[in-house]
Design an enzyme around this catalytic site. Sequence first.
Site, short mmCIF file in Angstrom:
data_model
loop_
_atom_site.label_atom_id
_atom_site.label_comp_id
_atom_site.label_asym_id
_atom_site.label_seq_id
_atom_site.Cartn_x
_atom_site.Cartn_y
_atom_site.Cartn_z
N ASP A 164 -13.35 7.42 7.37
CA ASP A 164 -13.82 6.99 6.06
C ASP A 164 -15.12 6.21 6.14
O ASP A 164 -15.58 5.85 7.23
CB ASP A 164 -12.73 6.15 5.34
N GLU A 222 -5.04 5.19 -0.77
CA GLU A 222 -4.30 4.06 -1.33
C GLU A 222 -3.00 4.57 -1.97
O GLU A 222 -2.88 5.76 -2.28
CB GLU A 222 -5.15 3.36 -2.41
#
Length: 235
Positions: free
Chosen positions: A67, A143
């Site tokens: 990421d 998430e």
Amino acid sequence: MNHIVVKNYEDMSKQAAVIIASQILRKKNAIMGFATGSTPIGTYQELIRLYKEGILDFSAITSFNLDEYYGVPVTDTNSYRYFMEENLFSHVNIRKDATFVPSGMASDAQAECDRYEEMIQQAGGVDLQLLGIGHNGHIGFNEPDSHFPARTHLVELAQSTIEANARFYKTRDEVPKKAVTMGIGTIMKAKSVLLLAGGKDKADIVEKTIKGPITPAVPASILQLHQDVTIIQVL
Ligand code: PGA
């Protein structure tokens, strides 16, 4: 899942480095998935030591990072590209043009996500993906959500993640609110996965990851369905 409990950070780092090193020794041109955060720093130090001792050769590997913060240039000391240069790449003989981190500066984020996903698959997929885990169960920046994202995508970071990351910034306002991350599907396609969890504060989420229901509310719980996962946990 192979669950290894160790007593301190040093032991975790050494064992993780052995697993990564054996992957690279088995396959010189392995496709590695790397992670950032405070957890893998000791592992990278061990890998650097093995390189300096002539045991490890990074010259044929390719790496894809999980990421990158969105809107953060690579020159920013908080960018994940910067982190990787500082903590691993500049210390070993990896080819710079074989290290990939998603761009956080692409004006068309979706196009960047599609390009990154495509590059990973074109390279033949990740052989060994290293992961940390957030207190909320995130892997990469996936998430807690109502579904498991399949591919690399742009995410809004959870408030708890922004708070956890605030330790690296002077003010909360400066903490990035978005990131580009490999999807859960991208991670699940890796041939093997190595997840590191340091410290008692992660004990609860590791327990949910290993034994709890498989749910996108705990993104890491999907790893129960992966055939080759090792979790090294400090307790
Ligand atoms: P940490 O972050 O290694 O800094 O604890 C892990 C994560 O949030 O994935």
